[in-house]
Design a protein around this motif. Structure first.
Motif, PDB file in Angstrom:
ATOM      1  N   UNK A 100      -8.496 -11.193  -1.535  1.00 20.89           N
ATOM      2  CA  UNK A 100      -9.467 -10.379  -1.507  1.00 20.89           C
ATOM      3  C   UNK A 100      -9.066  -9.156  -0.464  1.00 20.89           C
ATOM      4  N   UNK A 101      -8.722  -9.706   0.874  1.00 15.08           N
ATOM      5  CA  UNK A 101      -8.484  -8.780   1.947  1.00 15.08           C
ATOM      6  C   UNK A 101      -7.213  -7.910   1.388  1.00 15.08           C
ATOM      7  N   UNK A 102      -6.200  -8.561   0.910  1.00 18.18           N
ATOM      8  CA  UNK A 102      -4.968  -7.748   0.425  1.00 18.18           C
ATOM      9  C   UNK A 102      -5.170  -6.603  -0.293  1.00 18.18           C
ATOM     10  N   UNK A 103      -6.393  -7.128  -1.347  1.00 20.16           N
ATOM     11  CA  UNK A 103      -6.827  -5.920  -2.216  1.00 20.16           C
ATOM     12  C   UNK A 103      -7.381  -4.817  -1.757  1.00 20.16           C
ATOM     13  N   UNK A 104      -8.277  -5.132  -0.674  1.00 17.04           N
ATOM     14  CA  UNK A 104      -8.984  -4.158   0.140  1.00 17.04           C
ATOM     15  C   UNK A 104      -7.898  -3.098   0.934  1.00 17.04           C
ATOM     16  N   UNK A 105      -6.910  -3.989   1.543  1.00 20.99           N
ATOM     17  CA  UNK A 105      -5.978  -3.212   2.115  1.00 20.99           C
ATOM     18  C   UNK A 105      -5.060  -2.167   1.146  1.00 20.99           C
ATOM     19  N   UNK A 106      -4.878  -2.514   0.109  1.00 22.91           N
ATOM     20  CA  UNK A 106      -4.334  -1.712  -1.041  1.00 22.91           C
ATOM     21  C   UNK A 106      -4.953  -0.439  -1.433  1.00 22.91           C
ATOM     22  N   UNK A 107      -6.203  -0.669  -1.473  1.00 22.09           N
ATOM     23  CA  UNK A 107      -7.151   0.474  -1.714  1.00 22.09           C
ATOM     24  C   UNK A 107      -7.330   1.483  -0.748  1.00 22.09           C
ATOM     25  N   UNK A 108      -7.377   0.942   0.530  1.00 17.89           N
ATOM     26  CA  UNK A 108      -7.605   1.579   1.775  1.00 17.89           C
ATOM     27  C   UNK A 108      -6.279   1.364   2.839  1.00 17.89           C
ATOM     28  N   UNK A 109      -5.114   2.045   2.267  1.00 15.60           N
ATOM     29  CA  UNK A 109      -3.826   1.783   3.138  1.00 15.60           C
ATOM     30  C   UNK A 109      -4.204   2.612   4.562  1.00 15.60           C
ATOM     31  N   UNK A 110      -3.633   1.746   5.502  1.00 13.03           N
ATOM     32  CA  UNK A 110      -3.705   2.402   6.805  1.00 13.03           C
ATOM     33  C   UNK A 110      -2.632   3.285   7.048  1.00 13.03           C
ATOM     34  N   UNK A 111      -2.920   4.392   8.081  1.00 14.85           N
ATOM     35  CA  UNK A 111      -1.719   5.344   8.326  1.00 14.85           C
ATOM     36  C   UNK A 111      -0.478   4.496   8.984  1.00 14.85           C
TER      37      UNK A 111
END
Length: 357
Positions: free
Chosen positions: A143-154
Motif C-alpha cells: 500500500x505504501x509503495x502504491x501511494x508513493x507511485x501516485x504521489x512521487x517525490x521531487x
C-alpha cells in the motif's frame, strides 16, 4: 455518600457477576475458542527472533575521584573512579555510537552465516533480502509503495561521495532503511558503577545473532583503540616521516663525503682539506640528528602501545538455544484477557451505563 444521591447511582456488583456467569457458555464455546484460534494464527505469522549479549570491560585512563564528591557518588552507587577519564569521549557516550552513520555503515560488511548454512552473505544483504515478516507487513508495504507511485517525490540526490569514496553520511533511501534496522537490532548499555559495556544483539537466526554480537564487539574495541591512540599514532607517523627524511639526508651527505674523499686523495691543498672536513662535520651532525629522531620515534611507538587499552571479555556472546521473541503464550493469554474484559463490559453495559438513561 452525599445526601440526595439516588440509589440508582450504586452499581450492584453481584448483579454484574451474576449476568456474566449466566453467559459462561457464551465465553466457553464462542469467545474464548474464537479468540484463541485467531490469536494463534496472528502470532504464528510473526517470525521468531533470537537475542544474545556480550559484556566487555575496557581499560580507561582514570583520574582520582576522592574526597567529598567521591563519597557522595558512592552513596548513590556511582563509582567516579570508573567513570572519570582524561579522554574527550566519556565511556557513558559509547552507546551513542549507534546514532552515527559512520559506525553503523561499517557494520554493513559483517559476514554472516545462518545455522543451517543456507545464508552466507554480508549483513546488509541479509537485512535486505533474508528477513521474514508477517503477511500484514507485506500488505502495508504494498500500500505504501502504491501511494508513493501516485504521489512521487521531487527528484533529489540520494547518495554522494567524499574525496572519491562513498560517504556514510550521504546514504541512499535503501541504505538509510537498513541502517534503521541495524540500530533496532543492536543495543549498547554501560554500567555507571563498574563501566562494563553490555552489547545486545537480535536476529532471526541464532548463529547470525551470535556472529553479530562478536563483530560489534570487535568494531567497538577498534573504535575505542583508534580513539585512545589517535594522537599517539599521529605523533608516531610524524617522527617516522622525520626519520625517513633525516635518513635520506644523511645518506646523501655520506655519498658527498665519499665522493669528495675519493676525488681528493693525496691532495695537500688546504681548501680541499677544509671542504672534506666540513662535509665530515655535516655528516656527523646529521647522524646525531638521525639518532635523536630514532630515539623519539621509539618513544612515540611506546606511547602508542601505552595508550592502547586492554579489553576484558567478562561474558562472551553465545548461540541462543531458544527464541526470545515473540512471547507467544503471553500474547495469547493477553488477548484472551482483553477480549474477555471487552465482552464482559458489553454484556453488562445496560447495568454499567444506566445512570446515563
Amino acid at each position: 455518600m452525599k445526601t440526595g444521591t439516588k440509589d440508582t447511582d450504586i452499581i450492584d456488583l453481584g448483579k454484574l457477576f451474576s449476568r456474566i456467569w449466566e453467559k459462561r457458555k457464551f465465553f466457553l464455546f464462542k469467545v474464548w475458542p474464537i479468540t484463541f484460534v485467531i490469536s494463534c494464527l496472528i502470532i504464528i505469522c510473526v517470525p521468531r527472533g533470537y537475542t544474545t549479549s556480550a559484556k566487555l570491560a575496557p581499560e580507561m585512563g582514570n583520574m582520582a575521584a576522592g574526597g567529598t564528591f567521591g563519597s557522595i557518588a558512592s552513596a548513590f552507587g556511582i563509582d567516579l573512579n570508573a567513570m572519570q577519564t582524561s579522554d574527550a569521549i566519556n565511556p557513558l557516550l559509547y552507546p551513542d555510537l549507534m546514532e552515527d552513520n559512520g559506525f553503523v555503515s561499517d557494520l554493513f560488511t559483517i559476514k554472516v552465516k545462518s545455522a543451517d548454512g543456507e545464508i552466507n552473505t554480508d549483513y546488509f544483504t541479509y537485512l535486505q533480502k533474508y528477513q521474514k515478516s508477517p503477511w500484514w507487513s507485506s500488505v502495508m508495504s504494498w500500500i505504501a509503495n502504491g501511494i508513493k507511485s501516485i504521489f512521487p517525490k521531487d527528484d533529489k540526490p540520494t547518495a554522494g561521495t567524499e574525496g572519491g569514496e562513498k560517504s556514510p553520511y550521504w546514504l541512499t533511501e535503501t541504505e538509510e532503511a537498513q541502517a534503521g534496522k541495524v540500530r533496532a537490532n543492536i543495543n549498547f548499555s554501560i554500567d555507571k558503577q563498574t563501566g562494563v559495556i553490555t552489547i545486545s544483539t537480535q536476529a532471526q537466526d541464532a548463529l547470525i545473532c551470535k556472529t553479530l554480537a562478536d563483530s560489534v564487539q570487535v568494531h567497538l574495541q577498534q573504535f575505542i583503540t583508534d580513539y585512545r591512540t589517535n594522537k599517539a599514532r599521529i605523533d608516531e607517523e610524524h617522527y617516522r616521516q622525520l626519520v625517513r627524511e633525516a635518513q635520506a639526508d644523511y645518506e646523501r651527505t655520506c655519498e658527498a663525503y665519499a665522493r669528495a674523499s675519493d676525488a681528493n686523495q693525496g691532495v695537500v691543498l688546504k681548501r680541499y682539506q677544509l671542504k672534506i672536513e666540513n662535509i665530515e662535520r655535516d655528516m656527523q651532525m646529521k647522524y646525531t640528528t638521525l639518532q635523536t629522531l630514532n630515539t623519539q620515534l621509539q618513544m612515540a611507538s611506546a606511547k602508542v602501545q601505552e595508550r592502547t587499552p586492554a579489553f576484558t571479555v567478562i561474558k562472551g556472546a553465545s548461540v541462543p538455544q531458544r527464541p526470545s521473541t515473540p512471547k507467544r503464550m503471553i500474547f495469547v493469554v493477553g488477548m484472551l484477557f482483553l477480549v474477555t474484559l471487552c465482552a464482559s463490559v458489553w454484556l453488562v453495559r445496560d447495568i454499567l451505563f444506566k445512570k446515563g438513561s
